[in-house]
Design an enzyme around this catalytic site. Structure first.
Site, PDB file in Angstrom:
ATOM      1  N   SER A  99     -10.087   7.058  -7.104  1.00  0.00           N
ATOM      2  CA  SER A  99     -10.379   8.373  -6.540  1.00  0.00           C
ATOM      3  C   SER A  99     -11.778   8.881  -6.862  1.00  0.00           C
ATOM      4  O   SER A  99     -12.271   9.799  -6.201  1.00  0.00           O
ATOM      5  CB  SER A  99      -9.345   9.399  -7.020  1.00  0.00           C
ATOM      6  OG  SER A  99      -9.511   9.681  -8.395  1.00  0.00           O
ATOM      7  N   LYS A 143     -11.539  14.296 -12.286  1.00  0.00           N
ATOM      8  CA  LYS A 143     -12.154  14.706 -11.029  1.00  0.00           C
ATOM      9  C   LYS A 143     -13.486  15.387 -11.351  1.00  0.00           C
ATOM     10  O   LYS A 143     -13.862  15.551 -12.502  1.00  0.00           O
ATOM     11  CB  LYS A 143     -11.269  15.686 -10.260  1.00  0.00           C
ATOM     12  CG  LYS A 143      -9.854  15.201  -9.957  1.00  0.00           C
ATOM     13  CD  LYS A 143      -9.795  14.095  -8.928  1.00  0.00           C
ATOM     14  CE  LYS A 143      -8.357  13.660  -8.649  1.00  0.00           C
ATOM     15  NZ  LYS A 143      -8.303  12.453  -7.798  1.00  0.00           N
TER      16      LYS A 143
END
Length: 252
Positions: A43, A104
């Site tokens: 990701s 993230k």
């Protein structure tokens, strides 16, 4: 008791003391200063790759009960708290399941309005600067390398990083306007079409808004990186699988 027995007992006691001191020092470092982390998913490509091992700073944003081993709920809120800056790569506890760590990039602060329009990121109604960069060559998708469109994105505060665009007109290339609540942050993966991040509500398997209390570490440096799905402990595979150019790389 003979002199020899006393000497042996003294040596054993000294060894125990050394081991205990080492364990205490390691516990303090892990709890308050640094911790390692390995990347389990794609990701955050191309910034972080599966098989990267990172050093994380635990003091960058202060401490919550999640900073402690096993996360005992001894207190709420933050101690010595400091807000992340847009562009920071952070590790946080998933709001819908605080036994899971996610990594993230912070995109929005409390009060910010975030939206994606035709794959372009908007913050508070203004498009974020985006420039075409060289393609990312993905060697982990199959027997042949795959070229992926890559962009250099620059946030209003000047922080610059690369994002990937794998799918034209993907589901989250066009979104609603997200208004970040007080005490929360908006986080996104750099691999925009392969990231269940703050654009995706928890009910659909995403992150949603991240509470400040859930932020626990900032990613600082890649200290080890190995590809070909090789476990780090298989040292005999290092010469062929080690990503030498990523060792001791500062994370931006």
């Amino acid at each position: 008791m003979s002199t020899e027995n006393k000497r042996q007992q003294g040596g054993l006691a000294e060894t125990v003391r050394v081991v205990m001191h080492a364990l205490i020092i390691a516990l303090v470092i892990r709890t308050f200063l640094f911790q390692s982390f390995n990347i389990p998913s794609a990701s955050m490509e191309s910034t972080l790759l599966v098989g990267d091992y990172l050093f994380l700073s635990k003091y960058s944003y202060g401490y919550t009960h999640y900073s402690l081993p096993f996360s005992p709920p001894l207190f709420s809120g933050r101690i010595f708290g400091s807000e992340p800056k847009p562009g920071d790569v952070v590790v946080f506890r998933l709001p819908s399941d605080d036994s899971i760590d996610f990594i993230k990039r912070v995109i929005g602060l409390p009060g910010d309005r975030i939206q994606m329009i035709d794959g372009l990121l908007y913050i508070n109604g203004t498009a974020v600067k985006r420039e075409r960069a060289d393609d990312f060559v993905d060697r982990d998708e199959g027997p042949r390398p795959v070229r992926v469109k890559r962009w250099r994105e620059t946030l209003p505060n000047g922080v610059s990083y690369f994002t990937l665009d794998r799918i034209e007109r993907s589901e989250y290339d066009n979104t609603q306007v997200y208004v970040v609540p007080p005490g929360h942050f908006f986080a996104m993966g750099d691999n925009r079409d392969n990231s269940a991040d703050s654009r995706v509500p928890p009910a659909r398997g995403g992150v949603g808004y991240v509470p400040f209390e859930n932020l626990i570490r900032q990613a600082k440096m890649i200290f080890f990186s190995i590809g070909d799905e090789a476990p780090a402990w298989q040292v005999w595979r290092w010469p062929a699988s080690l990503r030498w150019n990523r060792l001791f790389m500062i994370i931006r």
